[in-house]
Write an enzyme that holds these catalytic residues in place. Structure first.
Site, PDB file in Angstrom:
ATOM      1  N   GLY A 271       3.854  -2.724   7.561  1.00  0.00           N
ATOM      2  CA  GLY A 271       4.042  -3.278   8.865  1.00  0.00           C
ATOM      3  C   GLY A 271       5.478  -3.848   8.987  1.00  0.00           C
ATOM      4  O   GLY A 271       6.045  -4.599   8.267  1.00  0.00           O
TER       5      GLY A 271
ATOM      6  N   GLU B 199      -7.050  -6.245   3.750  1.00  0.00           N
ATOM      7  CA  GLU B 199      -7.234  -7.409   2.715  1.00  0.00           C
ATOM      8  C   GLU B 199      -8.623  -7.425   2.264  1.00  0.00           C
ATOM      9  O   GLU B 199      -9.246  -8.097   2.121  1.00  0.00           O
ATOM     10  CB  GLU B 199      -6.843  -8.897   3.613  1.00  0.00           C
TER      11      GLU B 199
ATOM     12  N   THR C 132       0.942  -1.180  -0.134  1.00  0.00           N
ATOM     13  CA  THR C 132       0.007  -0.025  -0.151  1.00  0.00           C
ATOM     14  C   THR C 132       0.750   1.382  -0.008  1.00  0.00           C
ATOM     15  O   THR C 132       1.920   1.324   0.392  1.00  0.00           O
ATOM     16  CB  THR C 132      -0.938   0.001   1.155  1.00  0.00           C
TER      17      THR C 132
END
Lengths: 728, 728
Positions: free
Chosen positions: A189, A442, A150
């Site tokens: 992350g 997701e 992203t």
């Protein structure tokens, strides 16, 4: 002790709730878990983590962000042995339990193991895979990955990502580059502090031509010093709603070079000359998305069960208000009809989600096996694509509606704990904060629901033409019957009768969406425009269809349970009917609209739901016991198996906030309480401005009066003369 | 910059949304705020706090708990000047704005000023009030209060509190005592670190007799050293879901003595001899509860407007997916019908809540004036009690359903921001976490809703007997007409027509609750039991009634707006219809059940709601502009007035998490990545156990074989003899 109501009493109350359970709790537990083996594996993992110091749980709510992240690394340390020594299947079950205990850590490890290693596993050639394996990727030796998909400007629209990977034919290298702020990799992350490598999604550009988004392994930090490599800029994106155990960051690439072979080439290959070979079956590469969604349906069920274990156990021992002035004790919350209405449907729903998750996992595994065994030119190709389509649409709907419903269930359960629910220690507030992201990542839930609605519209059109639908949409196989069905009161009391209701309402909702869509097409809109414009009815269709689907999974699971005298099947049947009717009440308008329910029968549905709430209350404690969640796994004083809610809460709170020691901001407090406020001086008074003004005015008036008198006396002219007698 | 889509473009997009607003934004703003004066006051307060360093906002999400609480004290320091120099009315408006900016601080100051000072103001005698005034209570000089009501074991049931205050007639003192763990004062805001005094609720005991719960001022800490006083034990209760700027604690009293005159004696007096005089009109002392609920309805409206300003401004400039491959830019989220469906009804609802809050504030002020002017033996007593009853029931329903709806609106708006909504920086996650407590404190929402439902049932019974109902329940004045009403399609397009629908559905819902209640009475239940058993239908009645009530407040407000060409009235009318129909769709089952809507008309309602979403989208940005919330007050990069969402987010994130400096837990990470895994030695192999076992077995077999041979040869006996020949 004068209150006559202490810890011993809450424990006695809890023990009483366990007297004479109406079913065999162990047999019920095996039913929930699908098999004795899976239940025992879960118990093994819960016991192991409860004894592992890395998973110490009592102090977690009062840790700082940095302390929480240190713990994350310690947990990874305790897990790497398992990842290299356990089968994938067993390890995934272990991760499911760990995810329930610590979603932040689960995310950090999942980013490495599920996403980063998963990307390599699914998109690397065999030689590439061996290369990264030897580098130590599985056991986190010398490298630790993150997943750079992203960007600040693009989440859902992956094809629109802006990061570029341009092939330099001279040096045989990719140049990875972030062209502007919007292209900054965001939410990554593990990037902020802990990753050495990233799987970077970027637009592949060769000889000026764009070939779409591909995946590149890019080293980010020197693993020995953790210094950022040249051209890499990374920062933390700061506090989040939950899961702060994972270090989400942003990443900007400025002309970063990596070898050509760092692009993962199982699907698309790029030669030394920049020639590109695209894969023959692009859609089959998306199978990987399904795993995450399937895992989230399971996590929704597990989290809901964890939340309800807290809420139901607390409601069993919490007493508030006496039913009459001479009652010996106050009333248990669980005995209030309204509290039963608050918790019992959610408890029932968590059981329904559990069975749905078991079935979704089976469907996913079947689909994966079919995909993996597929060879080029395979005669099963079309069947596999159909299966993938169904799994995709089913998992999309389930992921969306199960995660939404569970987030709501956690919050409602939190509120049902009264004021204490607002404390982090009770566990429901942080659980909701951690869980909430499931509704977005997701696949944003709204987008997934609309995808599911689109698939339903298409299926409806095919069914109308006579195509036979699979089990999930079997109600479309006899549309006329489904659409015209009407309930009798007996239907409300049988699994089959309730099933027919869901078939009818789903058929009507899908019919309405299809008609809206076709009407829009007729009015001249394109397919895409028409689908956009009917998105509300698509959404409703997906919602109603999915509730019915969950009910059917629950019903099928009940009917698979062998009849015996252990009480399991009978009580699961009760819960299945409860779920079917409660959801009917929740979505009553659609049932009335479809004609299946009359308004009189709706009242009957509501009566039955109230009765089922009271029925379920009777075995609510044995039922949450059968979820088999270790006190450590739940980590809430309010869910203590032995009912010692108050002492447990007090002990936990006191441990983390010891009395004594210097006051943390004494100077600030004292400075406030003993400040000297500046005296508000009356400046007008001090200067004496008003008296002065009066004097000035009086003088002026005097002068004017004098002038006027002189004027009248004819002397004005002389007095006004510049060279007058006053000069000396 | 290659993307062609940067900050300049988001700003240009935002500017375009403001071209040609269809109403005068300033006039609309005045309508929202009730008057020009109130709007200007709010603007004054927002400007002041935006320039006050105590209210620095950019770093708040990454502060530790202790840092946040230090800020709380600094803000109090900046506020004490205002509290002593502004009128109560003006200061309350200031607090309303401050509460919107920082709910944690608002709570800490509110506990002192609203609850502690409020308790003294409403329950102290004039002499007692003067005493505490001189001690410095208003301006927080030398003392700072907290409000010790709730206990670990009792929240809702205040009458059941366990802390005791026993009068010692010898010394003329109260002995304040915590008898056991459950009696521990819990959740006491300000107790953990900052309070010097508490208003303690305890069971008054005189000469062995209990007289119920009264209020006592108890010193907790030496204000000079902040040492706890003898017999006082206090600790922090640790992290909470939100509002961590306030230091909630627990307090245990062990035989703490305070003078008799520290009991607040306006209502109940206790003499030197222990004689007790109870107040003549106990119910009138509960007027104070109303203020909190009224403030919460206002805060619900303000918070909803703040949340929607974030969500709508972001949706205006965020673009995702192209509508066709050759579209120049991606589509604004606000242009997707489904996104309009997600945000526009919530936007409309926030406007409805705003007008409802203005009206609720008027009703509260009217009631307060009536209560304050009441004299003993007043002929207005009965009328005042009726007014208090109505205000109580209305505020209970509004507090419950407006706070629930706003909490849901904040979360839905957060999800509508996609992945970014999960970042604390966007502001919606912390807003929800702070806001959530409104659903529980000052009356748990479920309990309040049931109280409102009980009042409706009683009103229905009275109305049936011919009693005239007030404006809030006017639909009960002609029950037959209300119950039998049916909609025509034209009714859906007029304010009056929609109003009739709400009258009909509310009448039916209250009728059902009343019939359920009366049926239970007939079956032999007591009044209290019958009310408990019909709590679900009472709850539904309160929910439906309150939605209709809000619609009517909105309608009335619209009709008070003067007609002019500024477009205000026309657009408010549109929004009022939108709200009425959207809520009709949300509660459609009750409308179908009541017979007011047919299923065909329900489809028409849904079509209109979709159309209103599209209509409202056109002026969504001017509408949120008319809420007049300063960028600083909102403190979200996504709500920037100028549309600079991405640079604002990036700047804020980067400021708080600067790159560079030593890695925070380098040793842990390196220790993990470069660990030496203990080689898993094959111990069996190293010991050679299998070969050895084989040898042992072979030897044994050999020996056995030998024995058998000897046995067969008849020599066994000799060989087995203890004193055999092998001895030497």
């Amino acid at each position: 002790m004068t209150s006559g109501w202490n810890n011993t009493e809450t424990m006695a109350t809890m023990a009483k709730e366990r007297e004479n359970p109406p079913f065999d709790i162990r047999a019920m537990a095996i039913a929930h878990h699908g098999s004795k083996r899976d239940l025992e594996l879960k118990e093994k993992f819960m016991l192991e983590i409860s004894r592992d110091p890395a998973y110490y749980a009592v102090d977690i709510h009062d840790l700082t962000k940095d302390q929480t992240r240190q713990r994350t690394m310690a947990k990874i340390g305790s897990l790497v042995h398992c990842v290299t020594n356990e089968s994938i299947e067993i390890f995934q079950k272990r991760m499911e339990v760990i995810g329930l205990f610590d979603p932040g850590f689960w995310t950090r490890f999942g980013v490495h193991y599920g996403l980063f290693v998963g990307a390599i596993r699914s998109a690397a050639t065999p030689n590439q895979f061996s290369y990264w394996l030897e580098k130590g990727v599985i056991g986190c030796k010398g490298m630790f990955g993150c997943f750079c998909m992203t960007e600040l400007g693009h989440g859902s629209n992956v094809a629109g990502l802006l990061t570029t990977a341009t092939l330099d034919l001279n040096t045989d290298e990719w140049i990875i580059h972030t062209p502007d702020l919007l292209a900054t990799k965001w939410w990554i992350g593990g990037a902020a502090e802990s990753a050495t490598h990233g799987a970077v999604f970027a637009q592949m550009i060769i000889k000026g031509k764009r070939h779409g988004v591909k995946t590149f392994i890019v080293p980010l930090r020197d693993p020995k010093t953790f210094q950022l490599l040249p051209g890499i800029n990374i920062g933390d994106i700061g506090m989040k709603m939950g899961r702060n155990g994972i270090d989400n960051g942003y990443v900007q690439f400025t002309n970063v070079r990596v070898p050509r072979a760092y692009m993962l080439m199982k699907h698309t290959q790029v030669t030394r000359d920049g020639e590109v070979f695209e894969p023959p079956l692009a859609q089959l590469t998306y199978g990987a998305l399904l795993q995450g969604r399937t895992a989230m349906v399971a996590d929704a069920a597990n989290s809901a069960k964890k939340a309800l274990t807290i809420g139901v156990r607390y409601a069993a021992v919490r007493r508030q208000f006496k039913s009459s002035p001479d009652a010996e004790r106050e009333t248990q919350l669980l005995d209030y009809p309204i509290h039963q209405r608050r918790l019992m449907p959610l408890l029932c729903q968590s059981v329904a989600f559990g069975f749905t998750a078991l079935q979704m996992t089976n469907l996913f595994e079947e689909t994966s096996r079919a995909l993996e065994s597929l060879e080029p030119g395979d005669p099963n190709l079309q069947a596999t694509i159909e299966l993938l389509k169904e799994t995709h649409s089913t998992s999309a709907g389930l992921k969306a509606f199960c995660t939404w419903a569970t987030l709501e269930a956690i919050e409602k359960t939190r509120q049902a704990c009264g004021g204490h629910g607002y404390s982090s220690y009770v566990g429901l507030a942080p659980m909701g904060q951690d869980f909430a992201v499931h509704c977005t990542w997701e696949g944003d839930n709204t987008i997934l629901a609309l995808q599911s609605g689109r698939a339903l519209v298409q299926a409806y059109q095919e069914a109308r033409k006579g195509k036979e639908m699979g089990a999930g949409m079997a109600y479309m196989n006899n549309l006329d019957k489904s659409l015209k069905a009407k309930a009798s009161e007996q239907d409300l009391d049988s699994l089959e009768g309730i099933d027919q209701g869901w078939a009818c309402v789903a058929a009507h909702a899908v019919k309405k969406a299809t008609e809206d869509y076709e009407g829009l097409l007729k009015s001249g809109k394109s397919r895409d425009q028409a689908f956009e414009a009917c998105s509300q009815s698509r959404f409703v269709a997906a919602s109603v269809h999915t509730s019915g689907y969950i009910y059917r999974q629950f019903r099928a699971a009940v009917e698979r349970v062998e009849k015996s005298d252990d009480g399991v099947r009978e009580h699961l049947e009760l819960l299945a009917k409860f779920y079917g009717l409660w959801q009917m009440e929740e979505k009553a308008a659609f049932f009335l609209r479809s004609g299946w329910l009359s308004t009189d029968l709706l009242d009957k549905v509501q009566e039955r739901v109230t009765d089922y709430c009271a029925e379920t209350r009777k075995f609510a404690i044995p039922l949450v016991d059968s979820f088999v969640l270790h006190d450590h796994t739940i980590n809430s004083p309010f869910a203590k198996y032995d009912g010692s809610v108050y002492t447990s809460l007090f002990r936990a709170v006191k441990r983390n906030n010891p009395q004594g020691g210097p006051h943390k901001y004494l100077d600030t407090v004292k400075g406030l309480l003993f400040r000297e406020d500046a005296e508000l001086e009356d400046v007008d008074e001090a200067i004496g401005i008003d008296d002065e003004i009066q004097e000035i005015q009086e003088e002026r008036a005097e002068a004017e009066k004098e002038q006027n008198e002189q004027k009248e006396a004819g002397v004005t002219k002389e007095a006004a003369e510049p060279d007058g007698k006053n000069k000396e």
